[in-house]
Design a protein around this motif. Structure first.
Motif, PDB file in Angstrom:
ATOM      1  N   HIS A 124      12.561  -1.484  -8.053  1.00  0.00           N
ATOM      2  CA  HIS A 124      11.546  -1.902  -7.080  1.00  0.00           C
ATOM      3  C   HIS A 124      10.178  -2.014  -7.739  1.00  0.00           C
ATOM      4  O   HIS A 124       9.469  -3.006  -7.533  1.00  0.00           O
ATOM      5  CB  HIS A 124      11.492  -0.918  -5.905  1.00  0.00           C
ATOM      6  CG  HIS A 124      10.416  -1.276  -4.920  1.00  0.00           C
ATOM      7  ND1 HIS A 124      10.547  -2.322  -4.039  1.00  0.00           N
ATOM      8  CD2 HIS A 124       9.175  -0.753  -4.715  1.00  0.00           C
ATOM      9  CE1 HIS A 124       9.430  -2.418  -3.318  1.00  0.00           C
ATOM     10  NE2 HIS A 124       8.589  -1.481  -3.712  1.00  0.00           N
ATOM     11  N   VAL A 125       9.806  -1.017  -8.529  1.00  0.00           N
ATOM     12  CA  VAL A 125       8.500  -1.028  -9.199  1.00  0.00           C
ATOM     13  C   VAL A 125       8.391  -2.250 -10.107  1.00  0.00           C
ATOM     14  O   VAL A 125       7.377  -2.950 -10.102  1.00  0.00           O
ATOM     15  CB  VAL A 125       8.282   0.281  -9.987  1.00  0.00           C
ATOM     16  CG1 VAL A 125       7.140   0.161 -10.984  1.00  0.00           C
ATOM     17  CG2 VAL A 125       8.021   1.428  -9.017  1.00  0.00           C
ATOM     18  N   ARG A 128       0.328   2.040  -3.318  1.00  0.00           N
ATOM     19  CA  ARG A 128       0.769   3.275  -2.652  1.00  0.00           C
ATOM     20  C   ARG A 128       1.434   2.946  -1.308  1.00  0.00           C
ATOM     21  O   ARG A 128       2.495   3.496  -0.984  1.00  0.00           O
ATOM     22  CB  ARG A 128      -0.425   4.209  -2.462  1.00  0.00           C
ATOM     23  CG  ARG A 128      -0.061   5.603  -2.032  1.00  0.00           C
ATOM     24  CD  ARG A 128      -1.275   6.546  -2.030  1.00  0.00           C
ATOM     25  NE  ARG A 128      -1.664   6.867  -3.405  1.00  0.00           N
ATOM     26  CZ  ARG A 128      -2.754   6.382  -4.014  1.00  0.00           C
ATOM     27  NH1 ARG A 128      -3.580   5.585  -3.384  1.00  0.00           N
ATOM     28  NH2 ARG A 128      -3.021   6.712  -5.262  1.00  0.00           N
ATOM     29  N   ILE A 147       5.070   9.572  -4.751  1.00  0.00           N
ATOM     30  CA  ILE A 147       4.521   8.222  -4.573  1.00  0.00           C
ATOM     31  C   ILE A 147       3.205   8.101  -5.322  1.00  0.00           C
ATOM     32  O   ILE A 147       2.921   7.070  -5.943  1.00  0.00           O
ATOM     33  CB  ILE A 147       4.378   7.901  -3.074  1.00  0.00           C
ATOM     34  CG1 ILE A 147       5.780   7.751  -2.458  1.00  0.00           C
ATOM     35  CG2 ILE A 147       3.535   6.653  -2.850  1.00  0.00           C
ATOM     36  CD1 ILE A 147       5.807   7.669  -0.947  1.00  0.00           C
ATOM     37  N   LEU A 159      14.199   2.925  -7.465  1.00  0.00           N
ATOM     38  CA  LEU A 159      12.735   2.976  -7.555  1.00  0.00           C
ATOM     39  C   LEU A 159      12.237   2.189  -8.759  1.00  0.00           C
ATOM     40  O   LEU A 159      11.273   1.441  -8.660  1.00  0.00           O
ATOM     41  CB  LEU A 159      12.261   4.425  -7.676  1.00  0.00           C
ATOM     42  CG  LEU A 159      11.936   5.161  -6.396  1.00  0.00           C
ATOM     43  CD1 LEU A 159      11.648   6.632  -6.698  1.00  0.00           C
ATOM     44  CD2 LEU A 159      10.773   4.539  -5.668  1.00  0.00           C
ATOM     45  N   ILE A 203       3.975   7.507  -9.007  1.00  0.00           N
ATOM     46  CA  ILE A 203       4.454   6.138  -9.244  1.00  0.00           C
ATOM     47  C   ILE A 203       3.287   5.161  -9.187  1.00  0.00           C
ATOM     48  O   ILE A 203       3.186   4.239 -10.000  1.00  0.00           O
ATOM     49  CB  ILE A 203       5.545   5.748  -8.226  1.00  0.00           C
ATOM     50  CG1 ILE A 203       6.709   6.721  -8.256  1.00  0.00           C
ATOM     51  CG2 ILE A 203       6.047   4.326  -8.511  1.00  0.00           C
ATOM     52  CD1 ILE A 203       7.667   6.594  -7.073  1.00  0.00           C
ATOM     53  N   THR A 204       2.381   5.379  -8.238  1.00  0.00           N
ATOM     54  CA  THR A 204       1.191   4.537  -8.134  1.00  0.00           C
ATOM     55  C   THR A 204       0.382   4.597  -9.411  1.00  0.00           C
ATOM     56  O   THR A 204      -0.027   3.562  -9.957  1.00  0.00           O
ATOM     57  CB  THR A 204       0.315   4.972  -6.936  1.00  0.00           C
ATOM     58  OG1 THR A 204       1.094   4.865  -5.732  1.00  0.00           O
ATOM     59  CG2 THR A 204      -0.928   4.115  -6.821  1.00  0.00           C
ATOM     60  N   LEU A 233       4.875   1.356  -1.881  1.00  0.00           N
ATOM     61  CA  LEU A 233       5.847   2.358  -2.320  1.00  0.00           C
ATOM     62  C   LEU A 233       6.255   3.268  -1.174  1.00  0.00           C
ATOM     63  O   LEU A 233       7.443   3.577  -1.015  1.00  0.00           O
ATOM     64  CB  LEU A 233       5.272   3.179  -3.476  1.00  0.00           C
ATOM     65  CG  LEU A 233       5.081   2.412  -4.782  1.00  0.00           C
ATOM     66  CD1 LEU A 233       4.235   3.231  -5.745  1.00  0.00           C
ATOM     67  CD2 LEU A 233       6.420   2.048  -5.397  1.00  0.00           C
TER      68      LEU A 233
END
Length: 86
Positions: free
Chosen positions: A52-53, A14, A74, A49, A77-78, A17
């Motif tokens: 990056h992930v 988290r 966020i 994104l 995504i976490t 991100l």
């Protein structure tokens, strides 16, 4: 050491991100803010994104996981990263 060998807690994910989004948008962002609904980011940013992930956390985002709801906040995504790394 590759990123896939590193252990990332949900809190570390988290924070990573949030830092990435804040650097890209030049704005402080709450982890539950709707990034797209707020107009803060564009569809092009969605691609950034995803990249990056994948690179930061050593996961592959494919198929059904490539939906906007997984990248809306966020926190979302976490949750995606934690699920993909399980």
């Amino acid at each position: 050491m590759s990123t896939t060998e590193q252990v990332h807690s949900p809190e570390e994910i988290r924070a990573n991100l949030a830092e990435f989004v804040e650097q890209q948008t030049k704005s402080a962002v709450a982890t539950d803010l709707d990034l797209f609904g707020s107009g803060l980011v564009s569809s092009l940013f969605a691609l950034q994104l995803v990249v990056h992930v994948e690179t930061a956390f050593g996961v592959a985002v494919q198929g059904a996981d490539l939906k906007l709801d997984n990248f809306r906040t966020i926190d979302a995504i976490t949750d995606l990263v934690v699920r993909l790394r399980a």
